[in-house]
Design a protein around this motif. Sequence first.
Motif, PDB file in Angstrom:
ATOM      1  N   LEU A  45       0.963  -2.380   5.913  1.00  0.00           N
ATOM      2  CA  LEU A  45       1.035  -3.392   4.878  1.00  0.00           C
ATOM      3  C   LEU A  45       0.289  -3.204   3.794  1.00  0.00           C
ATOM      4  N   PRO A  46       1.672  -2.667   3.466  1.00  0.00           N
ATOM      5  CA  PRO A  46       1.034  -2.317   1.604  1.00  0.00           C
ATOM      6  C   PRO A  46       0.546  -3.859   0.654  1.00  0.00           C
ATOM      7  N   MET A  51       1.672   0.280  -3.774  1.00  0.00           N
ATOM      8  CA  MET A  51       1.799   1.467  -3.481  1.00  0.00           C
ATOM      9  C   MET A  51       1.829   1.185  -1.646  1.00  0.00           C
ATOM     10  N   GLY A  52       2.422   1.812  -0.885  1.00  0.00           N
ATOM     11  CA  GLY A  52       2.119   2.048   0.581  1.00  0.00           C
ATOM     12  C   GLY A  52       1.696   3.645   0.791  1.00  0.00           C
ATOM     13  N   ALA A  53       1.150   3.682   1.840  1.00  0.00           N
ATOM     14  CA  ALA A  53       0.774   4.428   2.420  1.00  0.00           C
ATOM     15  C   ALA A  53       1.795   5.436   3.628  1.00  0.00           C
ATOM     16  N   GLY A  54       1.820   6.658   3.968  1.00  0.00           N
ATOM     17  CA  GLY A  54       2.421   6.167   5.175  1.00  0.00           C
ATOM     18  C   GLY A  54       1.436   7.719   6.485  1.00  0.00           C
ATOM     19  N   PRO A 120       7.998  -4.437   1.578  1.00  0.00           N
ATOM     20  CA  PRO A 120       8.023  -4.647   3.309  1.00  0.00           C
ATOM     21  C   PRO A 120       7.341  -5.495   3.036  1.00  0.00           C
ATOM     22  N   ALA A 121       7.519  -6.161   4.917  1.00  0.00           N
ATOM     23  CA  ALA A 121       6.683  -7.455   5.829  1.00  0.00           C
ATOM     24  C   ALA A 121       6.451  -6.562   7.047  1.00  0.00           C
ATOM     25  N   LEU A 122       5.071  -7.119   7.164  1.00  0.00           N
ATOM     26  CA  LEU A 122       4.804  -6.981   8.970  1.00  0.00           C
ATOM     27  C   LEU A 122       5.767  -6.954   9.747  1.00  0.00           C
ATOM     28  N   GLY A 123       6.043  -5.711  10.424  1.00  0.00           N
ATOM     29  CA  GLY A 123       7.022  -6.043  11.372  1.00  0.00           C
ATOM     30  C   GLY A 123       8.363  -4.823  10.900  1.00  0.00           C
ATOM     31  N   ASP A 124       8.350  -5.619   9.455  1.00  0.00           N
ATOM     32  CA  ASP A 124       9.651  -4.310   8.963  1.00  0.00           C
ATOM     33  C   ASP A 124       9.847  -3.239   9.568  1.00  0.00           C
ATOM     34  N   GLU A 125      11.074  -1.728   9.760  1.00  0.00           N
ATOM     35  CA  GLU A 125      11.192  -0.681  10.050  1.00  0.00           C
ATOM     36  C   GLU A 125      11.358  -0.161   8.666  1.00  0.00           C
ATOM     37  N   VAL A 142      10.018   3.809  11.030  1.00  0.00           N
ATOM     38  CA  VAL A 142       8.657   3.619  10.687  1.00  0.00           C
ATOM     39  C   VAL A 142       7.721   2.249  10.719  1.00  0.00           C
ATOM     40  N   PRO A 143       7.272   1.667  11.736  1.00  0.00           N
ATOM     41  CA  PRO A 143       7.176   0.300  11.434  1.00  0.00           C
ATOM     42  C   PRO A 143       5.951  -0.006  10.088  1.00  0.00           C
ATOM     43  N   VAL A 144       6.124  -1.103  10.079  1.00  0.00           N
ATOM     44  CA  VAL A 144       4.564  -1.264   8.864  1.00  0.00           C
ATOM     45  C   VAL A 144       3.942  -2.234  10.237  1.00  0.00           C
ATOM     46  N   LYS A 145       2.422  -2.110   9.568  1.00  0.00           N
ATOM     47  CA  LYS A 145       1.644  -2.463  10.854  1.00  0.00           C
ATOM     48  C   LYS A 145       0.450  -3.298   9.266  1.00  0.00           C
TER      49      LYS A 145
END
Length: 154
Positions: A45-46, A51-54, A120-125, A142-145
């Motif tokens: 979860l960013p 920014m987020g990482a994958g 993105p929110a927790l649980g989104d894909e 890809v799920p957001v954890k």
Amino acid sequence: MLATVLGGGAILAACGSGGQGGQGGQAAAEAGPAKLSVADPYIPLPPAGGMGAGYLTVRNDGGPDQLVKVTSPGAGSITMHRSTASSMEQVQSLDVPAHGALQLARGGTHLMIMGWQKAPALGDEVELDLTFAKSGTIAVKVPVKELTYRPGQS
């Protein structure tokens, strides 16, 4: 006499499985098409608007390939990076070895995701479209954890 004939056959069979013939078969398999699959994808979860990482693993049961581009309908841009002990550098492509894996993991090779269409929110894909030099594009959900998530750990 039967033991001698059977023993000689075993020696011939062993010789036939090594040497030039065995290496030629391996080279032919490596030159074949890549057979790609994706395992353990996740985005921690960013921070809001940040920014987020994958992270994910690309498994390959065939010949070599390269990851050359990653896009997403939910993000403005995604870049590939390699981390070292002291820095992070953007790379243009990542090798996917024949009969091996490309692992994108914390502290190493990873994706940087910027310009979210919607935070993105927790649980989104989030859809990531992975484009390979030889194999074309693979779409991955890809799920957001949670930030502390580690695949394979409870």
